[in-house]
Design a protein around this motif. Structure first.
Motif, PDB file in Angstrom:
ATOM      1  N   ARG A  62       0.850  -1.196   0.000  1.00 58.77           N
ATOM      2  CA  ARG A  62       0.000   0.000   0.000  1.00 58.77           C
ATOM      3  C   ARG A  62       0.886   1.246   0.000  1.00 58.77           C
ATOM      4  N   LEU A  63       0.488   2.232  -0.774  1.00 59.42           N
ATOM      5  CA  LEU A  63       1.262   3.472  -0.900  1.00 59.42           C
ATOM      6  C   LEU A  63       0.432   4.664  -0.455  1.00 59.42           C
ATOM      7  N   PHE A  64       1.050   5.512   0.376  1.00 56.61           N
ATOM      8  CA  PHE A  64       0.451   6.777   0.783  1.00 56.61           C
ATOM      9  C   PHE A  64       1.489   7.874   0.545  1.00 56.61           C
ATOM     10  N   GLN A  65       1.010   9.097   0.315  1.00 54.17           N
ATOM     11  CA  GLN A  65       1.911  10.215   0.051  1.00 54.17           C
ATOM     12  C   GLN A  65       1.596  11.368   0.991  1.00 54.17           C
ATOM     13  N   LEU A  66       2.632  11.896   1.645  1.00 57.33           N
ATOM     14  CA  LEU A  66       2.448  13.057   2.497  1.00 57.33           C
ATOM     15  C   LEU A  66       2.265  14.315   1.659  1.00 57.33           C
ATOM     16  N   ASP A  67       1.566  15.292   2.210  1.00 57.65           N
ATOM     17  CA  ASP A  67       1.309  16.539   1.481  1.00 57.65           C
ATOM     18  C   ASP A  67       2.534  17.449   1.445  1.00 57.65           C
ATOM     19  N   LYS A  68       3.393  17.331   2.452  1.00 56.91           N
ATOM     20  CA  LYS A  68       4.616  18.135   2.470  1.00 56.91           C
ATOM     21  C   LYS A  68       5.737  17.311   3.076  1.00 56.91           C
ATOM     22  N   ASN A  69       6.961  17.651   2.725  1.00 60.62           N
ATOM     23  CA  ASN A  69       8.117  16.934   3.239  1.00 60.62           C
ATOM     24  C   ASN A  69       8.198  17.141   4.749  1.00 60.62           C
ATOM     25  N   SER A  70       8.141  16.022   5.506  1.00 62.20           N
ATOM     26  CA  SER A  70       8.014  16.124   6.956  1.00 62.20           C
ATOM     27  C   SER A  70       9.021  15.301   7.726  1.00 62.20           C
ATOM     28  N   GLY A  71       9.799  14.476   7.037  1.00 67.38           N
ATOM     29  CA  GLY A  71      10.780  13.648   7.722  1.00 67.38           C
ATOM     30  C   GLY A  71      10.288  12.228   7.934  1.00 67.38           C
ATOM     31  N   ALA A  72      11.245  11.333   8.161  1.00 65.16           N
ATOM     32  CA  ALA A  72      10.931   9.912   8.277  1.00 65.16           C
ATOM     33  C   ALA A  72      10.048   9.605   9.484  1.00 65.16           C
ATOM     34  N   GLY A  73      10.209  10.360  10.572  1.00 60.54           N
ATOM     35  CA  GLY A  73       9.405  10.111  11.763  1.00 60.54           C
ATOM     36  C   GLY A  73       7.923  10.293  11.499  1.00 60.54           C
ATOM     37  N   ILE A  74       7.570  11.381  10.840  1.00 61.95           N
ATOM     38  CA  ILE A  74       6.169  11.645  10.504  1.00 61.95           C
ATOM     39  C   ILE A  74       5.653  10.589   9.528  1.00 61.95           C
ATOM     40  N   ALA A  75       6.495  10.218   8.559  1.00 62.83           N
ATOM     41  CA  ALA A  75       6.091   9.188   7.596  1.00 62.83           C
ATOM     42  C   ALA A  75       5.834   7.859   8.292  1.00 62.83           C
ATOM     43  N   ARG A  76       6.697   7.480   9.223  1.00 61.79           N
ATOM     44  CA  ARG A  76       6.503   6.230   9.960  1.00 61.79           C
ATOM     45  C   ARG A  76       5.238   6.291  10.816  1.00 61.79           C
ATOM     46  N   GLU A  77       5.014   7.422  11.459  1.00 59.90           N
ATOM     47  CA  GLU A  77       3.827   7.564  12.304  1.00 59.90           C
ATOM     48  C   GLU A  77       2.550   7.454  11.475  1.00 59.90           C
ATOM     49  N   PHE A  78       2.553   8.053  10.279  1.00 62.25           N
ATOM     50  CA  PHE A  78       1.394   7.960   9.393  1.00 62.25           C
ATOM     51  C   PHE A  78       1.176   6.510   8.966  1.00 62.25           C
ATOM     52  N   ALA A  79       2.261   5.823   8.613  1.00 60.34           N
ATOM     53  CA  ALA A  79       2.158   4.413   8.219  1.00 60.34           C
ATOM     54  C   ALA A  79       1.605   3.579   9.369  1.00 60.34           C
ATOM     55  N   LEU A  80       2.055   3.884  10.576  1.00 60.49           N
ATOM     56  CA  LEU A  80       1.585   3.149  11.744  1.00 60.49           C
ATOM     57  C   LEU A  80       0.077   3.295  11.917  1.00 60.49           C
ATOM     58  N   SER A  81      -0.445   4.480  11.612  1.00 56.97           N
ATOM     59  CA  SER A  81      -1.888   4.711  11.751  1.00 56.97           C
ATOM     60  C   SER A  81      -2.690   3.875  10.763  1.00 56.97           C
ATOM     61  N   LYS A  82      -2.065   3.449   9.682  1.00 60.34           N
ATOM     62  CA  LYS A  82      -2.738   2.643   8.657  1.00 60.34           C
ATOM     63  C   LYS A  82      -2.524   1.142   8.857  1.00 60.34           C
TER      64      LYS A  82
END
Length: 256
Positions: A62-82
């Motif tokens: 599954r692929l998701f895209q952040l709206d703005k560059n936020s760093g790996a921590g934010i990306a991991r946290e978003f993935a965790l929510s999914k």
């Protein structure tokens, strides 16, 4: 008994050179019940289009895209929510797993009635060639040992959601994994690794661990922000950290 689902958390950013191998290393797992949640942090190269081709052919990715560059921590946290898995594992977009990785770890967790484990790993260069270096860890890792040195490779850690819940990922730019493992060890006190190499950590040419000064700054920040120590106390604790890096950690870095 129904097999457990493993959710694999993968942040990506301008990873077009490596993402194919990374995804394929997951697809090649002998353990097949997994979902790979990739969160792209506004890549400007072909990373997203490459991932989209995998998504079309494998429903577990599954692929998701952040709206703005936020760093790996934010990306991991978003993935965790999914994530909907019974276990959470981590794999960055330039690292690789050996085919037996998930199967070995899940078997190890079951045999030891454990809720968290990790493993040793080998180092490769940007071109994927071996560097003849294996990073090991204490066979009975304590919270105190982890306090002074992050022995757990991010690409090797896996934990049980039913026991820990979904553990929030630090939004700091660096050392999120160390904070995560410290949170886990604070609860269970000790952890055992699968005592063999199950992954390949890629050392990039442009970031050979960034700089030693930056590493010290990020570790100092962990003592200040995560542990809540004063500025002065954190300085004294850093002496213990430096001693571990110079005198103890090298014992766990082996030539292969």
């Amino acid at each position: 008994m129904e097999e457990a689902l493993v959710s694999i958390i993968t942040p990506s950013f301008n990873s077009e050179k490596f993402i194919v191998e990374t995804i394929q290393s997951v697809q090649n797992q002998t353990y097949k019940k997994w979902e790979m949640i990739i969160v792209d942090d506004c890549s400007t190269d072909q990373t997203v289009s490459i991932i989209e081709q995998f998504v079309k052919n494998d429903h577990r990715i599954r692929l998701f895209q952040l709206d703005k560059n936020s760093g790996a921590g934010i990306a991991r946290e978003f993935a965790l929510s999914k994530a909907s898995g019974d276990y959470i594992a981590f794999l960055d977009a330039d690292d690789l797993w050996k085919p037996i990785k998930l199967e070995k770890q899940l078997q190890f967790l079951k045999e030891h009635k454990a809720h968290f484990t990790f493993s040793f790993y080998d180092c490769i260069n940007e071109q994927g060639n071996g560097l003849n270096k294996r990073v090991e860890a204490p066979r009975n890792l304590s919270y105190r040992q982890l306090f002074f040195c992050n022995y757990v490779g991010n690409l090797t850690g896996i934990y049980e959601v039913n026991y820990f819940g979904k553990i929030a990922i630090s939004a700091t730019r660096k050392r999120q994994d160390w904070v995560l493992w410290l949170t886990i060890l604070k609860k269970i006190e000790r952890a055992k690794p699968v005592p063999e190499s199950l992954a390949f950590y890629r050392i990039r040419d442009n970031s050979l661990s960034a700089s030693k000064l930056d590493l010290l700054k990020h570790n100092f920040a962990v003592y200040r922000r995560f542990h809540g120590f004063s500025y002065v106390d954190s300085l004294f604790i850093m002496i213990g950290f430096l001693f571990t890096q110079l005198m103890i950690k090298p014992r766990y870095i082996k030539k292969i």
